[in-house]
Design a protein around this motif. Sequence first.
Motif, PDB file in Angstrom:
ATOM      1  N   LEU A  29      15.414  45.252   2.357  1.00 35.51           N
ATOM      2  CA  LEU A  29      15.696  43.953   2.501  1.00 35.51           C
ATOM      3  C   LEU A  29      14.561  43.170   3.038  1.00 35.51           C
ATOM      4  O   LEU A  29      13.786  43.451   3.839  1.00 35.51           O
ATOM      5  CB  LEU A  29      16.814  43.521   3.597  1.00 35.51           C
ATOM      6  CG  LEU A  29      18.279  43.947   3.239  1.00 35.51           C
ATOM      7  CD1 LEU A  29      18.977  43.772   4.260  1.00 35.51           C
ATOM      8  CD2 LEU A  29      18.574  43.437   1.886  1.00 35.51           C
ATOM      9  N   ARG A  30      14.023  42.216   2.251  1.00 38.30           N
ATOM     10  CA  ARG A  30      12.778  41.466   2.501  1.00 38.30           C
ATOM     11  C   ARG A  30      13.025  40.462   3.892  1.00 38.30           C
ATOM     12  O   ARG A  30      14.160  39.992   3.750  1.00 38.30           O
ATOM     13  CB  ARG A  30      12.320  40.748   1.234  1.00 38.30           C
ATOM     14  CG  ARG A  30      11.569  41.459   0.213  1.00 38.30           C
ATOM     15  CD  ARG A  30      11.568  40.774  -1.132  1.00 38.30           C
ATOM     16  NE  ARG A  30      10.752  41.496  -1.917  1.00 38.30           N
ATOM     17  CZ  ARG A  30      10.069  40.765  -3.074  1.00 38.30           C
ATOM     18  NH1 ARG A  30      10.244  39.584  -3.190  1.00 38.30           N
ATOM     19  NH2 ARG A  30       9.408  41.640  -4.233  1.00 38.30           N
ATOM     20  N   TRP A  31      11.895  40.422   4.319  1.00 37.47           N
ATOM     21  CA  TRP A  31      12.030  39.142   5.410  1.00 37.47           C
ATOM     22  C   TRP A  31      11.853  37.917   4.626  1.00 37.47           C
ATOM     23  O   TRP A  31      10.941  37.577   3.825  1.00 37.47           O
ATOM     24  CB  TRP A  31      11.044  39.474   6.435  1.00 37.47           C
ATOM     25  CG  TRP A  31      10.969  40.573   7.198  1.00 37.47           C
ATOM     26  CD1 TRP A  31      10.134  41.838   7.302  1.00 37.47           C
ATOM     27  CD2 TRP A  31      11.925  40.807   8.116  1.00 37.47           C
ATOM     28  NE1 TRP A  31      10.679  42.692   8.306  1.00 37.47           N
ATOM     29  CE2 TRP A  31      11.845  42.213   8.795  1.00 37.47           C
ATOM     30  CE3 TRP A  31      12.808  39.762   8.685  1.00 37.47           C
ATOM     31  CZ2 TRP A  31      12.493  42.622   9.695  1.00 37.47           C
ATOM     32  CZ3 TRP A  31      13.641  40.502   9.805  1.00 37.47           C
ATOM     33  CH2 TRP A  31      13.454  41.801  10.405  1.00 37.47           C
ATOM     34  N   GLN A  32      12.595  36.983   5.001  1.00 42.66           N
ATOM     35  CA  GLN A  32      12.681  35.459   4.312  1.00 42.66           C
ATOM     36  C   GLN A  32      11.596  34.844   5.519  1.00 42.66           C
ATOM     37  O   GLN A  32      11.803  34.701   6.370  1.00 42.66           O
ATOM     38  CB  GLN A  32      14.093  35.227   4.526  1.00 42.66           C
ATOM     39  CG  GLN A  32      14.306  33.954   3.472  1.00 42.66           C
ATOM     40  CD  GLN A  32      15.706  33.902   3.357  1.00 42.66           C
ATOM     41  OE1 GLN A  32      16.410  33.773   4.156  1.00 42.66           O
ATOM     42  NE2 GLN A  32      16.210  33.717   1.970  1.00 42.66           N
ATOM     43  N   VAL A  46       8.974  44.573   2.584  1.00 44.86           N
ATOM     44  CA  VAL A  46      10.058  45.390   3.455  1.00 44.86           C
ATOM     45  C   VAL A  46       9.098  46.429   4.609  1.00 44.86           C
ATOM     46  O   VAL A  46       9.746  47.037   5.138  1.00 44.86           O
ATOM     47  CB  VAL A  46      10.929  46.563   2.472  1.00 44.86           C
ATOM     48  CG1 VAL A  46      11.753  45.542   1.984  1.00 44.86           C
ATOM     49  CG2 VAL A  46       9.964  47.176   1.745  1.00 44.86           C
ATOM     50  N   THR A  59      14.876  36.314   9.809  1.00 50.71           N
ATOM     51  CA  THR A  59      15.762  36.645   8.826  1.00 50.71           C
ATOM     52  C   THR A  59      15.328  37.236   7.486  1.00 50.71           C
ATOM     53  O   THR A  59      14.384  37.166   6.994  1.00 50.71           O
ATOM     54  CB  THR A  59      16.566  35.130   8.332  1.00 50.71           C
ATOM     55  OG1 THR A  59      16.776  34.432   9.473  1.00 50.71           O
ATOM     56  CG2 THR A  59      17.849  35.316   7.759  1.00 50.71           C
ATOM     57  N   THR A  60      16.632  38.264   7.079  1.00 46.32           N
ATOM     58  CA  THR A  60      16.204  38.665   5.934  1.00 46.32           C
ATOM     59  C   THR A  60      16.608  37.797   4.439  1.00 46.32           C
ATOM     60  O   THR A  60      17.159  36.959   4.883  1.00 46.32           O
ATOM     61  CB  THR A  60      16.965  40.115   5.804  1.00 46.32           C
ATOM     62  OG1 THR A  60      18.387  39.693   5.850  1.00 46.32           O
ATOM     63  CG2 THR A  60      16.777  41.055   6.906  1.00 46.32           C
ATOM     64  N   LYS A 165      23.324  37.801   5.157  1.00 48.49           N
ATOM     65  CA  LYS A 165      21.941  38.021   5.698  1.00 48.49           C
ATOM     66  C   LYS A 165      22.106  38.423   7.001  1.00 48.49           C
ATOM     67  O   LYS A 165      22.877  38.513   7.572  1.00 48.49           O
ATOM     68  CB  LYS A 165      21.366  36.615   5.609  1.00 48.49           C
ATOM     69  CG  LYS A 165      21.823  35.583   6.398  1.00 48.49           C
ATOM     70  CD  LYS A 165      21.261  34.187   6.329  1.00 48.49           C
ATOM     71  CE  LYS A 165      21.935  33.165   7.201  1.00 48.49           C
ATOM     72  NZ  LYS A 165      21.142  31.761   7.064  1.00 48.49           N
ATOM     73  N   ARG A 180      12.012  46.971  11.062  1.00 48.28           N
ATOM     74  CA  ARG A 180      12.259  46.641   9.565  1.00 48.28           C
ATOM     75  C   ARG A 180      13.731  47.093   9.077  1.00 48.28           C
ATOM     76  O   ARG A 180      14.541  47.461  10.188  1.00 48.28           O
ATOM     77  CB  ARG A 180      11.527  47.417   8.745  1.00 48.28           C
ATOM     78  CG  ARG A 180      11.661  48.826   8.638  1.00 48.28           C
ATOM     79  CD  ARG A 180      10.714  49.716   7.834  1.00 48.28           C
ATOM     80  NE  ARG A 180      10.464  50.983   7.979  1.00 48.28           N
ATOM     81  CZ  ARG A 180       9.598  51.791   7.331  1.00 48.28           C
ATOM     82  NH1 ARG A 180       8.685  51.361   6.501  1.00 48.28           N
ATOM     83  NH2 ARG A 180       9.607  53.115   7.681  1.00 48.28           N
TER      84      ARG A 180
END
Lengths: 189, 201
Positions: A29-32, A46, A59-60, A165, A180
């Motif tokens: 999941l990417r960090w937003q 990630v 937040t992801t 999320k 992570r």
Amino acid sequence: MKKILFALFALLVAVGSAHAELKPVTTGLRWQFVKNAVTNDGNLTVSKKPIVPDGPKDTTATFSLDGICVPAVSYNSGRTDSVSIARVVVYADSAGSDVFSGQTVNTNIFGAFGSDDSYVLVASYNTRPTGRTFSIPIYANVPVNSASYYAPAASDFNYTFPKMKIVIASTNGSTVPSVRVALQRFDCK
Amino acid sequence: MKKILYLVATAFVMALCVAPSYAGTKIQTQSVNWLFNSNLTTNGTRFVVKKPIIVSAADTTDWVTTTSWAVPDFPYNTSGAGGGSTNDSVSVARFVVYVDTLASYTTTASVNPSIAYTIEGAHGSDNSAFTIATGTLNGTDGAEMYSIPVYLQNLIAGEYPNDFSGLPSRIRIRLSFSVASGPNTISACKVAAQYFKTDDK
């Protein structure tokens, strides 16, 4: 005879593929990146990132649990039966700082549906950043008996919203330097 | 050769038995529109956006077609004569209700908004609705998400799973709220339905 053998073998393969084993799939999941907030580096990969204590939430990216596969339910004799369909895996490492001084990583899972992004908190977990991963299970399909037939049960299809999320925060102590998040679910194929 | 044939046949039977009966079922979400009813003050919002719920004015969603929904294997106890029990049930779907009071209610249960729900079903083409479940959601301040499961239940003791009461071809949910004191409108409400569907790979 060989033809029969071959036909049976082909049938076996066909049945095997039709009932393909559910395979766990891991999604990073990417960090937003959050504008107007100090998120340290806005890392969009990630990779690990630090989480500032009592600071802005990290937040992801949004993910969905729609369309994920549900494993066969194994059940006992009542409403405690459930099956895990996915899990959120959080890695958090204090990297040498004093884990036991109160440093806590708080993981909040939010869910929403529709087009207006009205997110609601559906689960919250705390852990210490010990350099290990911890997992937050997501359940579905909890059978109940007639005693609670009409009662709303929050545990049914728990947390399976089409838009979800994860928000991570360090709620106490110093910066958690290495965090992570990943999502694991089952794939039908 | 016979041994090989026997082994292959045995493996085939084992594969059938071991194959997970519920594997490959997927979770699906469907947004539900509000049903416009000109005889009620429902604001007439027909889309999947939030709408207010006014005290004493029931608001109903449109029908959700249950065709092709997957029914999970029934869990059953061993108390029935043949192994099945009328206590056995399984959830096949749920309505997810988002409610945001956007108003200040006290935390005293007696004055918090009480949201009554009725799940209705219908067969055939005339939309003759019948009630399949009722209940109450106890609202509090702020935004909340409620999960209201839809169950199938074993009807005949001693019978085995799949003797369920029947999933109507259409279901819908009606919401109405009452409050002892405080604002008489729940400012924002919306509904979605979630169900299982077999793998269509």
